[in-house]
Design an enzyme around this catalytic site. Structure first.
Site, PDB file in Angstrom:
ATOM      1  CD  GLU A  33      -2.765   1.305   2.442  1.00 54.34           C
ATOM      2  OE1 GLU A  33      -3.551   2.270   2.525  1.00 54.34           O
ATOM      3  OE2 GLU A  33      -2.684   0.409   3.307  1.00 54.34           O
ATOM      4  NE  ARG A 258       5.554  -8.259  11.160  1.00 57.91           N
ATOM      5  CZ  ARG A 258       4.935  -7.113  11.455  1.00 57.91           C
ATOM      6  NH1 ARG A 258       3.707  -7.130  11.946  1.00 57.91           N
ATOM      7  NH2 ARG A 258       5.529  -5.978  11.266  1.00 57.91           N
ATOM      8  CE  LYS A 268       3.232   0.307   4.587  1.00 62.33           C
ATOM      9  NZ  LYS A 268       2.828   0.391   3.170  1.00 62.33           N
TER      10      LYS A 268
END
Length: 552
Positions: A33, A258, A268
């Site tokens: 994104e 992850r 983020k």
């Protein structure tokens, strides 16, 4: 030579899918994104997706999941492209989720006509309250039983902009008693009267990630949709959207662990907070785990790729020691970069028996571990700078550097002996008076006596002033997987700026040039603050670490 891991569970899945005929070719995707800069965790995903496709002669798409116009920007789009390219990968196709807004709208209409979606007037807070919990079933929306005709009309009016933000949403009609909370009538569309970076003001309703993402994969023909473990519970919804929207191509989602690093925030949203609160000087601050921050600090793409391959692909979350990443940058740079001398916190040394008007050139290897890098000439004269920490007036036992009456070797030069010291009015030592032995020139074969200490130096008259930025971990807490209180763990000493000098042979260094400075570590010419006549060096990593890779 870069080595790729021989196997992991994703490779095994792909191998079996090809063998069984489930798929005929492989298409992966990296779908960020564009609401911030990429970090080292994204680098792992980039490397995984591109290299899996490459190994199986498939394709990888770069796709921007730009479904939230209030947080996205073309600045982030361009930074992401730059990061992927810098890491060494080329995408086969570039897509935007916003390219598919019309198709997504049509698929939402399909759901409504099948009685699988409805317009809901509940507020976001009411929807949260009605979802229930892991131990309590959810409550049905009072708008759940609207007719297909009414839902179609309301959705069309939402599309035309007749309602305010938050006034209505489109929800899937699945199962409010599902043990998987993600299946309890999730929101598919929300209203947002905001200008989109790609579509402008064409739309005022935008699909939610869990609706858009599977549709994007299906439209593009992605075969293996690889994401991190937090999306494992979303996989039933992913499959439901594909099935109920009657997509021709059926992708499958697979999850892997992850990347979590010690002393590092991997979010983020949190990283943006550090930028917005001016804890750091931007997304590319060398203390940040962003790819742009690592690049500015001096990390190489090769080191990051080798690190990602070494940690591999797992199904369970864990925390990787940041020292492992540092290990790979050392390994990558040790044979590639020149070794030279820099003095931080300088102390002047006057060699009283050296001719006052003489400057001689001494030869030094650029990298003793890589003779192919050749040699350089360095000036030597009556006055040089050494490190302040390389002199002590009253040293402890076994201190082998310079002190009154002691003799040391200046690296690549001569033996010098300290005879006198000069202090300022506060009693601080500001200058040393020494003598040298001309018979002890480095490389001359002198064997008359030995010294226990060798120190580095820079000739004073030609020394180039420089600024050195020494970085430590930005986050003091080792485990930041629970990031709620991360601001309480900021290291106030994460950056130390130190003045000093470097050898004159590197005065014309360019941004991103890298060096090993004796004793201090590996350094990179800062691309943001360094300029002609004002060199700024970022320390990439210190020279040594106790870290060792586990034996295979």
């Amino acid at each position: 030579m870069e080595n790729k891991p021989t196997s992991n569970f994703l490779k095994n899945i792909i191998t079996e899918d090809l063998k069984s005929g489930k798929v005929n070719h492989i298409i992966t995707r990296f779908p960020p994104e564009p609401n911030g800069y990429l970090h080292i965790g994204h680098a792992k995903s980039i490397i995984l997706n591109f290299e899996l496709a490459d190994e199986f002669k498939g394709k990888t798409h770069l796709r921007f999941d730009d479904t939230n116009p209030t947080k996205e920007d073309t600045e982030y789009v361009e930074s992401i492209k730059e990061d992927v390219t810098w890491l060494g990968y080329e995408w086969d196709n570039l897509f935007f989720a916003s390219d598919y807004f019309a198709e997504m709208y049509k698929r939402a209409v399909v759901l409504i006509k099948k009685g699988k979606a409805y317009a809901c007037d509940s507020t976001a807070e009411e929807i949260r309250q009605m979802r229930g919990s892991l131990t309590e079933v959810g409550q049905r929306s009072p708008y759940r039983d609207r007719s297909v005709e009414e839902n179609l009309e309301l959705f069309e009016r939402m599309r035309k902009g007749e309602f305010k933000d938050g006034q209505k949403v489109l929800r899937a009609k699945i199962d409010m008693a599902s043990p998987n909370i993600n299946m309890r009538d999730p929101v598919l569309y929300r209203i947002a009267h905001a200008t989109h970076h790609n579509t402008g003001d064409e739309w005022c309703i935008y699909p939610m990630y869990d609706f858009a993402h599977p549709l994007e994969d299906a439209i593009e023909g992605v075969t293996h949709s690889i994401c991190t473990l937090e999306f494992e519970d979303h996989r039933p919804l992913y499959d439901w959207v594909i099935r109920e929207c009657e997509m021709e191509k059926v992708p499958h989602q697979y999850e892997f662990a992850r990347l979590n690093l010690t002393n590092t925030v991997m979010s983020k949203r949190k990283l943006k907070q550090l930028v917005d609160d001016k804890v750091v000087d931007g997304w590319d601050d060398p203390r940040m785990p962003t790819i742009s921050g690592l690049r500015r600090r001096g990390y190489t793409a090769e080191a990051i790729r080798n690190f990602a391959r070494e940690i591999g692909v797992a199904k369970a979350d864990s925390i990787v020691d940041t020292k492992m990443l540092e290990h790979f940058i050392r390994e990558d740079l040790k044979l590639k970069v020149p070794r030279t001398m820099a003095v931080l916190e300088p102390l002047k040394v006057v060699i009283t028996n050296y001719p006052a008007d003489q400057v001689e050139m001494l030869e030094a290897e650029n990298n003793p571990e890589n003779p192919e890098m050749g040699t350089r000439q360095i000036p030597f004269s009556r006055e040089v700078y050494i490190e302040q920490e390389d002199f002590m007036e009253n040293p402890p036992a076994k201190y082998h550097r310079l002190f009154p009456g002691n003799e040391v070797r200046l690296k690549n030069a001569y033996f010098i002996r300290c005879n006198d010291i000069v202090k300022d009015e506060t009693g601080k030592v500001i200058e040393l008076h020494c003598t040298y032995d001309p018979e002890t020139k480095s490389g001359s074969g002198f064997t008359g006596r030995k010294v226990k200490g060798t120190i580095h130096w820079v000739e004073a008259s030609r020394a180039v002033p420089a600024e050195f930025r020494l970085y430590e971990a930005l986050i003091l807490a080792e485990d930041m997987t629970d990031e709620a209180s991360f601001l309480d763990h900021i290291n106030p000493n994460s950056l130390e700026i130190v003045p000093g000098f470097v050898e004159p042979n590197i005065k014309d260094s360019k941004p991103q040039d890298k060096f090993q400075f004796f004793r201090h570590g590996y350094f990179n010419v800062d691309p943001k603050n360094s300029r002609q006549g004002h060199l700024v060096f970022n320390r990439i990593v210190s020279l040594k670490s106790s870290f060792e890779l586990p034996k295979q």
